[in-house]
Design a protein around this motif. Structure first.
Motif, PDB file in Angstrom:
ATOM      1  N   ILE A 238       0.876  -1.173   0.000  1.00  0.00           N
ATOM      2  CA  ILE A 238       0.000   0.000   0.000  1.00  0.00           C
ATOM      3  C   ILE A 238       0.911   1.220   0.000  1.00  0.00           C
ATOM      4  O   ILE A 238       1.702   1.411   0.922  1.00  0.00           O
ATOM      5  CB  ILE A 238      -0.926   0.027   1.224  1.00  0.00           C
ATOM      6  N   ALA A 239       0.829   2.014  -1.054  1.00  0.00           N
ATOM      7  CA  ALA A 239       1.723   3.163  -1.170  1.00  0.00           C
ATOM      8  C   ALA A 239       0.927   4.390  -1.596  1.00  0.00           C
ATOM      9  O   ALA A 239      -0.130   4.272  -2.218  1.00  0.00           O
ATOM     10  CB  ALA A 239       2.835   2.876  -2.181  1.00  0.00           C
ATOM     11  N   GLY A 240       1.426   5.556  -1.255  1.00  0.00           N
ATOM     12  CA  GLY A 240       0.712   6.759  -1.641  1.00  0.00           C
ATOM     13  C   GLY A 240       1.497   8.021  -1.368  1.00  0.00           C
ATOM     14  O   GLY A 240       2.664   7.995  -0.956  1.00  0.00           O
ATOM     15  N   ASN A 241       0.816   9.137  -1.622  1.00  0.00           N
ATOM     16  CA  ASN A 241       1.375  10.474  -1.445  1.00  0.00           C
ATOM     17  C   ASN A 241       0.308  11.311  -0.751  1.00  0.00           C
ATOM     18  O   ASN A 241      -0.838  11.366  -1.208  1.00  0.00           O
ATOM     19  CB  ASN A 241       1.724  11.047  -2.826  1.00  0.00           C
ATOM     20  N   SER A 242       0.661  11.953   0.340  1.00  0.00           N
ATOM     21  CA  SER A 242      -0.335  12.698   1.109  1.00  0.00           C
ATOM     22  C   SER A 242      -0.956  13.851   0.318  1.00  0.00           C
ATOM     23  O   SER A 242      -2.024  14.340   0.654  1.00  0.00           O
ATOM     24  CB  SER A 242       0.286  13.247   2.399  1.00  0.00           C
ATOM     25  N   GLY A 243      -0.270  14.267  -0.746  1.00  0.00           N
ATOM     26  CA  GLY A 243      -0.830  15.326  -1.579  1.00  0.00           C
ATOM     27  C   GLY A 243      -0.374  16.714  -1.174  1.00  0.00           C
ATOM     28  O   GLY A 243       0.525  16.893  -0.338  1.00  0.00           O
ATOM     29  N   PRO A 244      -1.015  17.757  -1.714  1.00  0.00           N
ATOM     30  CA  PRO A 244      -0.535  19.135  -1.526  1.00  0.00           C
ATOM     31  C   PRO A 244      -0.885  19.758  -0.173  1.00  0.00           C
ATOM     32  O   PRO A 244      -0.425  20.863   0.138  1.00  0.00           O
ATOM     33  CB  PRO A 244      -1.236  19.898  -2.662  1.00  0.00           C
ATOM     34  N   GLY A 245      -1.709  19.100   0.627  1.00  0.00           N
ATOM     35  CA  GLY A 245      -2.076  19.682   1.920  1.00  0.00           C
ATOM     36  C   GLY A 245      -0.869  19.883   2.817  1.00  0.00           C
ATOM     37  O   GLY A 245      -0.115  18.961   3.071  1.00  0.00           O
ATOM     38  N   SER A 246      -0.680  21.108   3.327  1.00  0.00           N
ATOM     39  CA  SER A 246       0.502  21.440   4.112  1.00  0.00           C
ATOM     40  C   SER A 246       0.325  21.055   5.580  1.00  0.00           C
ATOM     41  O   SER A 246      -0.768  21.143   6.143  1.00  0.00           O
ATOM     42  CB  SER A 246       0.798  22.932   4.019  1.00  0.00           C
ATOM     43  N   ILE A 247       1.427  20.628   6.205  1.00  0.00           N
ATOM     44  CA  ILE A 247       1.443  20.302   7.636  1.00  0.00           C
ATOM     45  C   ILE A 247       2.389  21.299   8.299  1.00  0.00           C
ATOM     46  O   ILE A 247       3.611  21.212   8.158  1.00  0.00           O
ATOM     47  CB  ILE A 247       1.906  18.856   7.861  1.00  0.00           C
ATOM     48  N   PRO A 248       1.882  22.262   9.027  1.00  0.00           N
ATOM     49  CA  PRO A 248       2.721  23.329   9.603  1.00  0.00           C
ATOM     50  C   PRO A 248       3.427  22.881  10.881  1.00  0.00           C
ATOM     51  O   PRO A 248       3.150  21.811  11.435  1.00  0.00           O
ATOM     52  CB  PRO A 248       1.703  24.438   9.895  1.00  0.00           C
ATOM     53  N   ALA A 249       4.311  23.703  11.346  1.00  0.00           N
ATOM     54  CA  ALA A 249       5.039  23.425  12.595  1.00  0.00           C
ATOM     55  C   ALA A 249       4.067  23.300  13.761  1.00  0.00           C
ATOM     56  O   ALA A 249       3.074  24.032  13.843  1.00  0.00           O
ATOM     57  CB  ALA A 249       6.049  24.532  12.856  1.00  0.00           C
ATOM     58  N   GLY A 250       4.342  22.342  14.649  1.00  0.00           N
ATOM     59  CA  GLY A 250       3.557  22.166  15.860  1.00  0.00           C
ATOM     60  C   GLY A 250       2.188  21.555  15.636  1.00  0.00           C
ATOM     61  O   GLY A 250       1.384  21.491  16.578  1.00  0.00           O
ATOM     62  N   ALA A 251       1.890  21.083  14.431  1.00  0.00           N
ATOM     63  CA  ALA A 251       0.554  20.574  14.127  1.00  0.00           C
ATOM     64  C   ALA A 251       0.524  19.050  14.162  1.00  0.00           C
ATOM     65  O   ALA A 251       1.535  18.374  14.017  1.00  0.00           O
ATOM     66  CB  ALA A 251       0.102  21.055  12.745  1.00  0.00           C
ATOM     67  N   VAL A 282       8.535   6.115   5.186  1.00  0.00           N
ATOM     68  CA  VAL A 282       8.090   7.490   4.947  1.00  0.00           C
ATOM     69  C   VAL A 282       9.242   8.288   4.344  1.00  0.00           C
ATOM     70  O   VAL A 282      10.385   8.201   4.807  1.00  0.00           O
ATOM     71  CB  VAL A 282       7.615   8.160   6.254  1.00  0.00           C
ATOM     72  N   VAL A 283       8.935   9.089   3.298  1.00  0.00           N
ATOM     73  CA  VAL A 283       9.920   9.980   2.679  1.00  0.00           C
ATOM     74  C   VAL A 283       9.267  11.349   2.510  1.00  0.00           C
ATOM     75  O   VAL A 283       8.158  11.453   1.979  1.00  0.00           O
ATOM     76  CB  VAL A 283      10.387   9.456   1.309  1.00  0.00           C
ATOM     77  N   SER A 349       3.260  16.681   0.535  1.00  0.00           N
ATOM     78  CA  SER A 349       3.554  15.585  -0.404  1.00  0.00           C
ATOM     79  C   SER A 349       4.426  14.514   0.235  1.00  0.00           C
ATOM     80  O   SER A 349       5.505  14.170  -0.255  1.00  0.00           O
ATOM     81  CB  SER A 349       4.217  16.125  -1.674  1.00  0.00           C
ATOM     82  N   ILE A 350       3.953  13.955   1.339  1.00  0.00           N
ATOM     83  CA  ILE A 350       4.688  12.912   2.051  1.00  0.00           C
ATOM     84  C   ILE A 350       4.464  11.569   1.340  1.00  0.00           C
ATOM     85  O   ILE A 350       3.332  11.133   1.153  1.00  0.00           O
ATOM     86  CB  ILE A 350       4.221  12.811   3.509  1.00  0.00           C
ATOM     87  N   LEU A 351       5.547  10.918   0.944  1.00  0.00           N
ATOM     88  CA  LEU A 351       5.467   9.592   0.330  1.00  0.00           C
ATOM     89  C   LEU A 351       5.494   8.536   1.421  1.00  0.00           C
ATOM     90  O   LEU A 351       6.292   8.622   2.363  1.00  0.00           O
ATOM     91  CB  LEU A 351       6.638   9.379  -0.628  1.00  0.00           C
ATOM     92  N   PHE A 352       4.630   7.526   1.293  1.00  0.00           N
ATOM     93  CA  PHE A 352       4.605   6.463   2.306  1.00  0.00           C
ATOM     94  C   PHE A 352       4.313   5.117   1.652  1.00  0.00           C
ATOM     95  O   PHE A 352       3.760   5.038   0.546  1.00  0.00           O
ATOM     96  CB  PHE A 352       3.536   6.753   3.379  1.00  0.00           C
ATOM     97  N   SER A 353       4.709   4.055   2.339  1.00  0.00           N
ATOM     98  CA  SER A 353       4.351   2.699   1.912  1.00  0.00           C
ATOM     99  C   SER A 353       4.229   1.799   3.130  1.00  0.00           C
ATOM    100  O   SER A 353       4.894   2.013   4.153  1.00  0.00           O
ATOM    101  CB  SER A 353       5.385   2.126   0.943  1.00  0.00           C
ATOM    102  N   LEU A 354       3.337   0.807   3.010  1.00  0.00           N
ATOM    103  CA  LEU A 354       3.105  -0.208   4.037  1.00  0.00           C
ATOM    104  C   LEU A 354       2.934  -1.550   3.341  1.00  0.00           C
ATOM    105  O   LEU A 354       2.524  -1.614   2.183  1.00  0.00           O
ATOM    106  CB  LEU A 354       1.831   0.088   4.830  1.00  0.00           C
ATOM    107  N   LEU A 355       3.234  -2.617   4.065  1.00  0.00           N
ATOM    108  CA  LEU A 355       2.894  -3.955   3.591  1.00  0.00           C
ATOM    109  C   LEU A 355       1.688  -4.449   4.381  1.00  0.00           C
ATOM    110  O   LEU A 355       1.628  -4.284   5.609  1.00  0.00           O
ATOM    111  CB  LEU A 355       4.069  -4.917   3.781  1.00  0.00           C
TER     112      LEU A 355
END
Length: 360
Positions: A238-251, A282-283, A349-355
């Motif tokens: 299972i792999a994906g990309n979180s997309g353009p949504g930004s994750i700010p500091a402290g969130a 995670v990348v 745009s966080i890249l992730f994968s799981l088995l």
């Protein structure tokens, strides 16, 4: 009236001819030389030193010598102490004894009879190196076989497709592999149109090892895969990309593929079957910064699991947890949770994968 026959050039007896027996005997000698034609050899370029009466040879050499000079392509027969030249006609056949091979005269050369065969249609049996029978109308006993495509230069397409066909879905079309004529493995469409791989310890008891459904392409392993008698679970990535949504500091945010939200219920996905998540990777696009971190954890809806990893510092943009795992039921829902430290750089745009290993 001609003096000889048109095919074998046998001398004819003329009306009122004297000494008819001479002509008659000459014709008989020619018949003896040409009927049921069998020669000793075809590769000599000169006569043998001590021929026997009646010996015959094909002269295929282009430049024969001695008594055979000028006889290229002809039949030579030793008769009454001298060599006799016989000119063949197109279609004559001779058996060459030292090769156990039939040769046919094409009009210009003697060719192996098998080389002149260009079509074999409607044979009922064919055996190569062994005998064919009613149960095995085609049989071959050999150590190697080659099928190669007819090239474009030879008038073909360059492709090679081996087509096998059965009458109906309930019939069998398969490759059966044997040891000592006892079946050990079978690959094919056995009793339906799903592709199956089966094995047998004795030719009588069979076990399905693999089945591919014709309608969906889904692969099933009827027997549990094991290594050293320990079950091995086949996994899907299972792999994906979180997309353009930004994750700010402290969130703290939750995400799956192309979805980022402030609550798990906004982004979660159903497991769909009972199974185990493992090997979280995670990348990110950059590093969180000196003294800062991003921690990513697999969530079972509102509850964090043991599967987690942290990207920390100014020189790293990836992390993984290859040790822990988490079991989910079919109805459980999963997502990934990211916690950004108070001074971390914003990320997207966080890249992730799981088995995911099915346990049902």
């Amino acid at each position: 009236m001609a003096d000889t026959t048109p095919s074998l050039a046998l001398p004819l007896i003329a009306g009122g001819q004297a000494q008819k027996h001479v002509t008659h005997n000459e014709a008989l000698a020619l018949l003896d030389a040409l009927v049921q034609l069998a020669v000793l050899d075809k590769d000599r370029a000169a006569p043998p030193a001590s021929p026997a009466e009646g010996d015959r040879y094909l002269i295929v050499s282009g430049n024969p010598s001695g008594a055979w000079t000028g006889w290229a392509g002809r039949i030579a027969r030793f008769q009454d102490g001298a060599w006799l030249s016989l000119k063949p006609l197109t279609g004559w056949t001779a058996y060459v004894a030292d090769e156990a091979e039939l040769y046919t005269f094409t009009g210009s050369a003697w060719m192996p009879f098998r080389a002149t065969i260009t079509a074999l249609d409607n044979l009922t049996r064919l055996g190569l190196g062994t005998g064919a029978d009613a149960d095995n109308p085609f049989a071959a006993k050999l150590n190697k076989a080659l099928w190669t495509a007819l090239t474009v230069a030879e008038g073909g397409s360059g492709d090679l497709r081996y087509t096998l066909n059965k009458q109906a879905a309930g019939n069998t079309l398969s490759l059966l592999m044997q040891t000592g004529f006892s079946a050990r493995a079978e690959i094919g469409l056995t009793g339906d149109d799903d592709l199956r791989v089966k094995v047998s310890p004795n030719g009588g008891d069979w076990f399905d090892a693999l089945r591919i459904a014709r309608e969906t392409g889904r692969v099933a392993f009827p027997g549990r895969i094991t290594v050293a008698d320990v079950p091995v679970l086949t996994a899907q990535v299972i792999a994906g990309n979180s997309g353009p949504g930004s994750i700010p500091a402290g969130a703290t945010r939750y995400f799956t593929n192309a979805l980022v939200g402030g609550h798990p219920s906004v982004v979660y996905a159903a497991a769909g079957r009972r199974g185990r998540f493992r090997d979280l990777r995670v990348v990110t696009q950059g590093a969180p910064g000196a003294g800062q971190s991003w921690t990513v954890t697999l969530q079972n809806l509102f509850t964090g699991t043991a599967l987690t990893c942290t990207i920390a510092g100014a020189g790293s943009n990836q992390a993984a947890d290859l040790v822990n795992s988490a079991v989910f039921e079919a109805a459980d829902r999963w997502c990934l949770k990211i916690v950004s430290s108070s001074g971390a750089q914003p990320t997207t745009s966080i890249l992730f994968s799981l088995l995911f290993e099915g346990l049902d």
